[in-house]
Design an enzyme around this catalytic site. Structure first.
Site, PDB file in Angstrom:
ATOM      1  N   ASP A  69      10.667  36.323   7.230  1.00  0.00           N
ATOM      2  CA  ASP A  69      11.084  37.102   6.061  1.00  0.00           C
ATOM      3  C   ASP A  69      10.206  36.829   4.849  1.00  0.00           C
ATOM      4  O   ASP A  69       9.905  37.745   4.073  1.00  0.00           O
ATOM      5  CB  ASP A  69      12.550  36.789   5.720  1.00  0.00           C
ATOM      6  CG  ASP A  69      13.517  37.460   6.681  1.00  0.00           C
ATOM      7  OD1 ASP A  69      13.090  38.316   7.475  1.00  0.00           O
ATOM      8  OD2 ASP A  69      14.725  37.129   6.631  1.00  0.00           O
ATOM      9  N   HIS A 103      -2.484  29.688  16.776  1.00  0.00           N
ATOM     10  CA  HIS A 103      -1.967  28.544  17.549  1.00  0.00           C
ATOM     11  C   HIS A 103      -3.134  27.866  18.235  1.00  0.00           C
ATOM     12  O   HIS A 103      -3.992  28.551  18.828  1.00  0.00           O
ATOM     13  CB  HIS A 103      -0.930  28.991  18.582  1.00  0.00           C
ATOM     14  CG  HIS A 103       0.278  29.561  17.933  1.00  0.00           C
ATOM     15  ND1 HIS A 103       1.194  28.779  17.268  1.00  0.00           N
ATOM     16  CD2 HIS A 103       0.683  30.840  17.780  1.00  0.00           C
ATOM     17  CE1 HIS A 103       2.117  29.563  16.738  1.00  0.00           C
ATOM     18  NE2 HIS A 103       1.831  30.816  17.033  1.00  0.00           N
ATOM     19  N   PRO A 120       5.149  21.940  11.098  1.00  0.00           N
ATOM     20  CA  PRO A 120       5.517  20.570  11.446  1.00  0.00           C
ATOM     21  C   PRO A 120       4.684  19.959  12.564  1.00  0.00           C
ATOM     22  O   PRO A 120       4.326  20.630  13.531  1.00  0.00           O
ATOM     23  CB  PRO A 120       6.984  20.694  11.871  1.00  0.00           C
ATOM     24  CG  PRO A 120       7.190  22.130  12.170  1.00  0.00           C
ATOM     25  CD  PRO A 120       6.259  22.885  11.267  1.00  0.00           C
ATOM     26  N   ASN A 121       4.421  18.688  12.381  1.00  0.00           N
ATOM     27  CA  ASN A 121       3.744  17.824  13.366  1.00  0.00           C
ATOM     28  C   ASN A 121       2.240  18.077  13.482  1.00  0.00           C
ATOM     29  O   ASN A 121       1.559  17.328  14.178  1.00  0.00           O
ATOM     30  CB  ASN A 121       4.417  17.920  14.749  1.00  0.00           C
ATOM     31  CG  ASN A 121       5.875  17.528  14.679  1.00  0.00           C
ATOM     32  OD1 ASN A 121       6.184  16.449  14.189  1.00  0.00           O
ATOM     33  ND2 ASN A 121       6.767  18.396  15.127  1.00  0.00           N
ATOM     34  N   ASN A 138      -0.161  28.739  10.969  1.00  0.00           N
ATOM     35  CA  ASN A 138       0.276  28.164  12.235  1.00  0.00           C
ATOM     36  C   ASN A 138       1.616  27.495  11.938  1.00  0.00           C
ATOM     37  O   ASN A 138       1.644  26.348  11.470  1.00  0.00           O
ATOM     38  CB  ASN A 138      -0.733  27.144  12.759  1.00  0.00           C
ATOM     39  CG  ASN A 138      -0.277  26.555  14.093  1.00  0.00           C
ATOM     40  OD1 ASN A 138       0.846  26.791  14.534  1.00  0.00           O
ATOM     41  ND2 ASN A 138      -1.147  25.786  14.727  1.00  0.00           N
ATOM     42  N   GLU A 178      -1.849  34.955  12.460  1.00  0.00           N
ATOM     43  CA  GLU A 178      -1.164  33.852  13.146  1.00  0.00           C
ATOM     44  C   GLU A 178      -2.169  33.073  13.998  1.00  0.00           C
ATOM     45  O   GLU A 178      -2.991  33.677  14.686  1.00  0.00           O
ATOM     46  CB  GLU A 178      -0.083  34.442  14.065  1.00  0.00           C
ATOM     47  CG  GLU A 178       0.637  33.433  14.920  1.00  0.00           C
ATOM     48  CD  GLU A 178       1.624  34.092  15.898  1.00  0.00           C
ATOM     49  OE1 GLU A 178       1.464  35.305  16.214  1.00  0.00           O
ATOM     50  OE2 GLU A 178       2.537  33.395  16.348  1.00  0.00           O
ATOM     51  N   ARG A 192       2.740  28.631  28.045  1.00  0.00           N
ATOM     52  CA  ARG A 192       3.520  27.396  27.955  1.00  0.00           C
ATOM     53  C   ARG A 192       5.007  27.685  28.233  1.00  0.00           C
ATOM     54  O   ARG A 192       5.325  28.645  28.895  1.00  0.00           O
ATOM     55  CB  ARG A 192       3.260  26.717  26.596  1.00  0.00           C
ATOM     56  CG  ARG A 192       1.804  26.240  26.469  1.00  0.00           C
ATOM     57  CD  ARG A 192       1.537  25.473  25.186  1.00  0.00           C
ATOM     58  NE  ARG A 192       2.316  24.239  25.114  1.00  0.00           N
ATOM     59  CZ  ARG A 192       2.412  23.479  24.020  1.00  0.00           C
ATOM     60  NH1 ARG A 192       1.776  23.841  22.911  1.00  0.00           N
ATOM     61  NH2 ARG A 192       3.135  22.369  24.035  1.00  0.00           N
ATOM     62  N   HIS A 247       8.817  29.618  16.680  1.00  0.00           N
ATOM     63  CA  HIS A 247       9.745  30.080  17.700  1.00  0.00           C
ATOM     64  C   HIS A 247      11.197  30.101  17.229  1.00  0.00           C
ATOM     65  O   HIS A 247      12.095  30.426  18.002  1.00  0.00           O
ATOM     66  CB  HIS A 247       9.614  29.187  18.944  1.00  0.00           C
ATOM     67  CG  HIS A 247       8.199  28.844  19.281  1.00  0.00           C
ATOM     68  ND1 HIS A 247       7.261  29.809  19.611  1.00  0.00           N
ATOM     69  CD2 HIS A 247       7.523  27.653  19.276  1.00  0.00           C
ATOM     70  CE1 HIS A 247       6.086  29.203  19.824  1.00  0.00           C
ATOM     71  NE2 HIS A 247       6.217  27.914  19.626  1.00  0.00           N
ATOM     72  N   ALA A 284       6.229  24.548  15.508  1.00  0.00           N
ATOM     73  CA  ALA A 284       7.517  24.788  16.199  1.00  0.00           C
ATOM     74  C   ALA A 284       8.368  25.857  15.500  1.00  0.00           C
ATOM     75  O   ALA A 284       9.148  26.554  16.163  1.00  0.00           O
ATOM     76  CB  ALA A 284       8.294  23.486  16.310  1.00  0.00           C
ATOM     77  N   ARG A 323      -0.399  13.055  18.363  1.00  0.00           N
ATOM     78  CA  ARG A 323       0.610  13.726  19.183  1.00  0.00           C
ATOM     79  C   ARG A 323      -0.022  14.303  20.457  1.00  0.00           C
ATOM     80  O   ARG A 323      -1.113  14.878  20.407  1.00  0.00           O
ATOM     81  CB  ARG A 323       1.298  14.851  18.392  1.00  0.00           C
ATOM     82  CG  ARG A 323       0.404  16.057  18.153  1.00  0.00           C
ATOM     83  CD  ARG A 323       1.046  17.171  17.345  1.00  0.00           C
ATOM     84  NE  ARG A 323       2.144  17.827  18.013  1.00  0.00           N
ATOM     85  CZ  ARG A 323       2.517  19.094  17.772  1.00  0.00           C
ATOM     86  NH1 ARG A 323       1.868  19.824  16.864  1.00  0.00           N
ATOM     87  NH2 ARG A 323       3.524  19.622  18.400  1.00  0.00           N
ATOM     88  N   TYR A 347      -3.104  18.718  22.605  1.00  0.00           N
ATOM     89  CA  TYR A 347      -3.672  19.115  21.310  1.00  0.00           C
ATOM     90  C   TYR A 347      -5.034  18.486  21.008  1.00  0.00           C
ATOM     91  O   TYR A 347      -5.628  18.798  19.973  1.00  0.00           O
ATOM     92  CB  TYR A 347      -2.674  18.792  20.184  1.00  0.00           C
ATOM     93  CG  TYR A 347      -1.389  19.592  20.309  1.00  0.00           C
ATOM     94  CD1 TYR A 347      -1.363  20.957  20.039  1.00  0.00           C
ATOM     95  CD2 TYR A 347      -0.204  18.990  20.738  1.00  0.00           C
ATOM     96  CE1 TYR A 347      -0.202  21.705  20.167  1.00  0.00           C
ATOM     97  CE2 TYR A 347       0.966  19.728  20.875  1.00  0.00           C
ATOM     98  CZ  TYR A 347       0.959  21.079  20.592  1.00  0.00           C
ATOM     99  OH  TYR A 347       2.109  21.824  20.725  1.00  0.00           O
ATOM    100  N   ARG A 376       8.645  28.982  24.008  1.00  0.00           N
ATOM    101  CA  ARG A 376       7.518  29.260  23.095  1.00  0.00           C
ATOM    102  C   ARG A 376       7.065  30.717  23.179  1.00  0.00           C
ATOM    103  O   ARG A 376       6.080  31.100  22.562  1.00  0.00           O
ATOM    104  CB  ARG A 376       6.338  28.338  23.411  1.00  0.00           C
ATOM    105  CG  ARG A 376       6.618  26.879  23.156  1.00  0.00           C
ATOM    106  CD  ARG A 376       5.380  26.024  23.313  1.00  0.00           C
ATOM    107  NE  ARG A 376       5.749  24.667  23.683  1.00  0.00           N
ATOM    108  CZ  ARG A 376       6.043  23.692  22.809  1.00  0.00           C
ATOM    109  NH1 ARG A 376       5.991  23.916  21.521  1.00  0.00           N
ATOM    110  NH2 ARG A 376       6.388  22.494  23.238  1.00  0.00           N
TER     111      ARG A 376
HETATM  112  C1  DQA Z   1       1.474  25.186  18.185  1.00  0.00           C
HETATM  113  C2  DQA Z   1       2.331  25.646  19.369  1.00  0.00           C
HETATM  114  C3  DQA Z   1       3.790  25.436  19.074  1.00  0.00           C
HETATM  115  O1  DQA Z   1       4.580  25.892  20.166  1.00  0.00           O
HETATM  116  C4  DQA Z   1       4.074  23.949  18.850  1.00  0.00           C
HETATM  117  O2  DQA Z   1       5.429  23.755  18.520  1.00  0.00           O
HETATM  118  C5  DQA Z   1       3.171  23.334  17.858  1.00  0.00           C
HETATM  119  C6  DQA Z   1       1.768  23.744  17.803  1.00  0.00           C
HETATM  120  C7  DQA Z   1      -0.038  25.300  18.475  1.00  0.00           C
HETATM  121  O3  DQA Z   1      -0.797  25.273  17.528  1.00  0.00           O
HETATM  122  O4  DQA Z   1      -0.438  25.379  19.642  1.00  0.00           O
HETATM  123  O5  DQA Z   1       3.559  22.418  17.147  1.00  0.00           O
HETATM  124  O6  DQA Z   1       1.752  26.033  17.082  1.00  0.00           O
END
Ligand code: DQA
Length: 145
Positions: free
Chosen positions: A87, A100, A9-10, A74, A98, A107, A80, A77, A17, A22, A111
């Site tokens: 699963d 980020h 998301p996002n 990635n 993974e 942070r 976390h 959110a 954002r 970011y 997180r």
């Molecule tokens: C993120 C870090 C997460 O904590 C956050 O909620 C994101 C982006 C990152 O790529 O740094 O949306 O996954």
């Protein structure tokens, strides 16, 4: 090698954002960077982004049946919070890395837990867009070994 890149998301709002966190490059720029990296590695890549936890679970499950050989994720959110994504990654038993963009280890306290990360063998944290390329490189190396 066929790779699936999952963004949570996002991340579709990159460039809009919290630019101080970011950066100002948008999601299309991220996709272009991933595609360029995949081409150099000779990988087939599919990019998936969703703001919905269940849709991400569905896409990970589909990876088991569609010939995907590695997953870069990635979960944003959902990293976390989501035992369902953890699963799903465990269920499909594909090598997973993974990513980020930011260094989540420095942070907020909320997180500091990564559920999805528990199903990933490699972690690329705080490397920005480059983290996705490094994750793909790792998956290719893992595949050959
Ligand atoms: C993120 C870090 C997460 O904590 C956050 O909620 C994101 C982006 C990152 O790529 O740094 O949306 O996954």
């Amino acid at each position: 090698m066929k790779l699936l890149i999952v963004n949570g998301p996002n991340l579709n709002l990159l460039g809009i954002r919290e630019k101080h966190i970011y950066g100002d490059r948008d999601y299309d720029a991220l996709c272009a960077c991933i595609r360029a990296g995949a081409e150099k590695l000779g990988c087939e890549v599919e990019l998936f982004q969703s703001n919905h936890e269940g849709a991400i679970v569905d896409r990970i499950q589909q990876a088991y049946f569609d010939g995907t050989e590695g997953i870069v994720i990635n979960p944003a959110a959902y990293t976390h919070t989501s035992v369902a994504i953890l699963d799903a990654l465990k269920a499909v038993q594909l090598p997973a890395a993974e990513v980020h963009l930011t260094d989540v280890t420095h942070r907020e306290p909320f997180r500091q837990i990564s559920y999805a990360g528990m199903a990933c063998e490699a972690h690329f944290i705080g490397l920005g867009f480059e983290g996705y390329v490094k994750a793909m490189e790792w998956l290719v190396g893992h595949h050959k070994s």
